[in-house]
Design a protein around this motif. Structure first.
Motif, mmCIF file in Angstrom:
data_model
loop_
_atom_site.group_PDB
_atom_site.id
_atom_site.type_symbol
_atom_site.label_atom_id
_atom_site.label_comp_id
_atom_site.label_asym_id
_atom_site.label_seq_id
_atom_site.Cartn_x
_atom_site.Cartn_y
_atom_site.Cartn_z
ATOM 1 N N PRO A 217 0.850 -1.193 0.000
ATOM 2 C CA PRO A 217 0.000 0.000 0.000
ATOM 3 C C PRO A 217 0.885 1.243 0.000
ATOM 4 N N VAL A 218 0.580 2.237 -0.814
ATOM 5 C CA VAL A 218 1.438 3.429 -0.821
ATOM 6 C C VAL A 218 1.226 4.277 0.427
ATOM 7 N N THR A 219 0.067 4.118 1.086
ATOM 8 C CA THR A 219 -0.138 4.735 2.396
ATOM 9 C C THR A 219 -0.665 3.663 3.341
ATOM 10 N N HIS A 220 -0.391 3.856 4.626
ATOM 11 C CA HIS A 220 -0.884 2.900 5.624
ATOM 12 C C HIS A 220 -0.926 3.612 6.964
ATOM 13 N N ARG A 221 -2.005 3.419 7.687
ATOM 14 C CA ARG A 221 -2.195 4.097 8.963
ATOM 15 C C ARG A 221 -1.029 3.810 9.907
ATOM 16 N N VAL B 85 2.012 4.427 9.381
ATOM 17 C CA VAL B 85 3.278 4.175 8.683
ATOM 18 C C VAL B 85 3.596 5.302 7.699
ATOM 19 N N ALA B 86 2.654 5.610 6.824
ATOM 20 C CA ALA B 86 2.883 6.643 5.810
ATOM 21 C C ALA B 86 1.596 7.409 5.565
ATOM 22 N N HIS B 87 1.663 8.723 5.730
ATOM 23 C CA HIS B 87 0.496 9.578 5.529
ATOM 24 C C HIS B 87 0.543 10.300 4.184
ATOM 25 N N GLU B 88 1.586 10.075 3.429
ATOM 26 C CA GLU B 88 1.656 10.693 2.102
ATOM 27 C C GLU B 88 2.514 9.837 1.190
ATOM 28 N N PHE B 89 2.321 10.018 -0.106
ATOM 29 C CA PHE B 89 3.216 9.379 -1.058
ATOM 30 C C PHE B 89 3.537 10.378 -2.167
ATOM 31 N N THR B 90 4.738 10.264 -2.689
ATOM 32 C CA THR B 90 5.221 11.169 -3.724
ATOM 33 C C THR B 90 5.642 10.348 -4.933
ATOM 34 N N VAL B 91 5.210 10.783 -6.100
ATOM 35 C CA VAL B 91 5.545 10.084 -7.345
ATOM 36 C C VAL B 91 6.572 10.923 -8.104
ATOM 37 N N VAL B 92 7.660 10.277 -8.486
ATOM 38 C CA VAL B 92 8.770 10.977 -9.126
ATOM 39 C C VAL B 92 9.185 10.234 -10.390
ATOM 40 N N SER B 93 9.572 10.985 -11.395
ATOM 41 C CA SER B 93 10.147 10.375 -12.591
ATOM 42 C C SER B 93 11.641 10.175 -12.372
ATOM 43 N N GLY B 94 12.107 8.973 -12.663
ATOM 44 C CA GLY B 94 13.526 8.686 -12.492
ATOM 45 C C GLY B 94 14.277 8.582 -13.800
ATOM 46 N N HIS B 95 13.671 9.047 -14.892
ATOM 47 C CA HIS B 95 14.333 8.866 -16.191
ATOM 48 C C HIS B 95 15.550 9.763 -16.345
ATOM 49 N N ILE B 96 15.669 10.783 -15.480
ATOM 50 C CA ILE B 96 16.851 11.640 -15.473
ATOM 51 C C ILE B 96 17.519 11.509 -14.107
ATOM 52 N N ALA B 97 18.801 11.233 -14.098
ATOM 53 C CA ALA B 97 19.528 11.026 -12.844
ATOM 54 C C ALA B 97 19.587 12.315 -12.026
ATOM 55 N N PRO B 98 19.725 12.208 -10.702
ATOM 56 C CA PRO B 98 19.737 13.398 -9.847
ATOM 57 C C PRO B 98 20.848 14.389 -10.174
ATOM 58 N N PRO C 41 9.470 -2.238 -18.075
ATOM 59 C CA PRO C 41 8.981 -1.241 -17.128
ATOM 60 C C PRO C 41 8.936 -1.804 -15.713
ATOM 61 N N ALA C 42 9.321 -0.980 -14.767
ATOM 62 C CA ALA C 42 9.287 -1.384 -13.361
ATOM 63 C C ALA C 42 8.957 -0.168 -12.509
ATOM 64 N N VAL C 43 8.218 -0.409 -11.454
ATOM 65 C CA VAL C 43 7.877 0.627 -10.486
ATOM 66 C C VAL C 43 8.704 0.379 -9.233
ATOM 67 N N ILE C 44 9.296 1.440 -8.716
ATOM 68 C CA ILE C 44 10.149 1.323 -7.533
ATOM 69 C C ILE C 44 9.461 2.006 -6.360
ATOM 70 N N VAL C 45 9.330 1.298 -5.253
ATOM 71 C CA VAL C 45 8.694 1.838 -4.052
ATOM 72 C C VAL C 45 9.732 1.900 -2.946
ATOM 73 N N ILE C 46 9.829 3.087 -2.329
ATOM 74 C CA ILE C 46 10.800 3.303 -1.252
ATOM 75 C C ILE C 46 10.052 3.760 -0.009
ATOM 76 N N GLY C 47 10.263 3.046 1.102
ATOM 77 C CA GLY C 47 9.615 3.448 2.344
ATOM 78 C C GLY C 47 9.196 2.261 3.180
ATOM 79 N N GLU C 48 8.770 2.533 4.402
ATOM 80 C CA GLU C 48 8.410 1.480 5.348
ATOM 81 C C GLU C 48 7.188 0.673 4.897
ATOM 82 N N VAL C 49 6.380 1.208 3.968
ATOM 83 C CA VAL C 49 5.209 0.471 3.497
ATOM 84 C C VAL C 49 5.602 -0.825 2.779
ATOM 85 N N VAL C 50 6.830 -0.892 2.317
ATOM 86 C CA VAL C 50 7.296 -2.100 1.628
ATOM 87 C C VAL C 50 7.189 -3.322 2.536
#
Length: 410
Positions: free
Chosen positions: A295-299, A301-314, A393-402
């Motif tokens: 779950p991208v949010t969970h009581r 654990v996480a009250h928000e989620f942010t979606v970012v494009s990673g096609h360009i490196a930081p 294609p792959a989706v990457i999830v970062i955070g305690e919800v994993v």
């Protein structure tokens, strides 16, 4: 009378008087359709359900708080008899017969002069199903037929050609994350009615196999670009086919406006004077993690989620992402198109304060039969991509919800 089937007809009740006797569950089910038809409704019943009372309070009908009385069915067009008093129903049915009022009777269909069909609606079409055999009436059977027809019209599996001239144009359809069942009902219906479909590799390919052979399918990745950039070539193809009077669907993966360049296509069509319908799609940023048990949010654990494009490196000067700020967030970070850059992304997040032990999941080909999930941490993300040969294609999830859901390898 029972030897002959009912004659189907559509009643136009707008502004015409209709009387409903009884305010129980039968009336509650039937009233919304009568209200939608614009009927002038008088409901006669000592008591009604809370839902019916709400309709009366809203002014959608007139409620007379009393039992049926002789004369209630005078100068009306249609009657629904649905009281719990069999004797009252019989007397009302007889009055309707004398006054030549079409009358539906809930407790004894054989004594009624009209039957209510099982009805459903889809894009300006009303589907009504009646059993032709009076002795073999089965409401569940007619309702099942109704549901099958309406569902077929909605999802495009039942296609009736339009013989009137259609308005040409383009529909920008979000196809969802990959599973063909996850396209919206409206998207599937427009796809089924298309003359031309322009798709790309992220569009749900299985949907294309359902198209009739006369539909022209164009792979956007194989368009002859010439002197144009890829997006310009796609824009031109959409414009050219629409100007030929064709119904064009631009089928895109996920949602057209989530890293799909959908607005660029809408703008190009607008400049060319071509009508465009936008059909949102289920974004892979939420659906793919969900399909993998995250779950991208969970009581708690996480009250928000942010979606970012990673096609360009930081560290690329073209990047518009504020990576230092993202590292300070406590919620979930979802990265799309980031397989090739995840090592650099992880390094940047750690450098700006994110814990190296932060859980991370890579979900490849999400929602499809080829879906697989690889779990790692920020510290091991780059190595995990190489070791497990994760491909787009792959989706990457970062955070305690994993770690919230069941361990997929357990």
């Amino acid at each position: 009378m029972a030897e002959h089937p009912a004659y189907p007809v559509g009643l136009r009740l707008t502004g015409r008087r209709v009387v409903v006797l009884g305010g129980g569950e039968v009336a509650q089910r039937r009233l919304p359709a009568l209200i939608a038809a614009g009927a002038d409704i008088t409901l006669v019943s000592p008591e009604v359900t809370p839902s019916v009372e709400a309709m009366a309070d809203a002014g959608e009908l007139t409620w007379e708080r009393r039992p049926y009385a002789d004369g209630d069915l005078t100068d009306i067009w249609y009657a629904l008899i649905a009281t719990s008093d069999h004797d009252a129903n019989t007397r009302a049915s007889a009055e309707a017969e004398r006054n030549r009022v079409w009358c539906v009777r809930s407790d004894d269909a054989d004594e009624a002069t009209a039957w209510t069909p099982a009805t459903g609606h889809s894009e300006g079409v009303t589907v009504a199903v009646l059993t032709t055999d009076a002795k073999g009436r089965d409401p569940r059977h007619t309702a099942a037929i109704r549901d099958a027809v309406v569902e077929g019209l909605r999802d495009g599996t039942l296609v009736a050609p339009h013989h009137r001239t259609r308005t040409p144009g383009v529909a920008l359809v979000g196809g969802g994350p990959g599973d063909p069942d996850l396209i919206t009902v409206r998207g599937r219906r427009l796809l089924a009615a298309a003359d031309v479909v322009i798709t790309d590799h992220l569009g749900p390919r299985d949907l294309l196999t359902e198209l009739p052979p006369n539909v022209e399918v164009i792979d956007a990745a194989k368009l002859p670009y010439g002197r144009f950039m890829a997006q310009e070539a796609i824009n031109n193809a959409l414009i050219e086919h629409a100007k030929q009077g064709k119904s064009v669907v631009r089928l895109k993966g996920g949602d057209p406006f989530v890293y799909g360049r959908g607005m660029e296509e809408v703008q190009a069509l607008a400049e060319a004077g071509i009508a465009c319908t936008v059909v949102p799609g289920i974004s892979s940023s939420i659906s793919v993690p969900g399909a993998a048990g995250i779950p991208v949010t969970h009581r708690g654990v996480a009250h928000e989620f942010t979606v970012v494009s990673g096609h360009i490196a930081p560290d690329d000067e073209r990047s518009l992402v504020d990576w230092p700020s993202l590292a300070k967030l406590t919620g979930t970070l979802v990265i799309l198109m980031g397989v090739a850059t995840i090592a650099k992304v992880a390094e940047t997040l750690i450098a700006h304060g994110k814990s190296p032990d932060t859980p991370l999941a890579l979900i490849q080909e999400g929602t499809t039969a080829a879906q697989r999930r690889v779990d790692a941490t920020l510290a091991t993300a780059g190595e995990a991509v190489l070791t497990h040969e994760v491909k787009p294609p792959a989706v990457i999830v970062i955070g305690e919800v994993v770690n919230v859901g069941p361990n997929p390898s357990a």
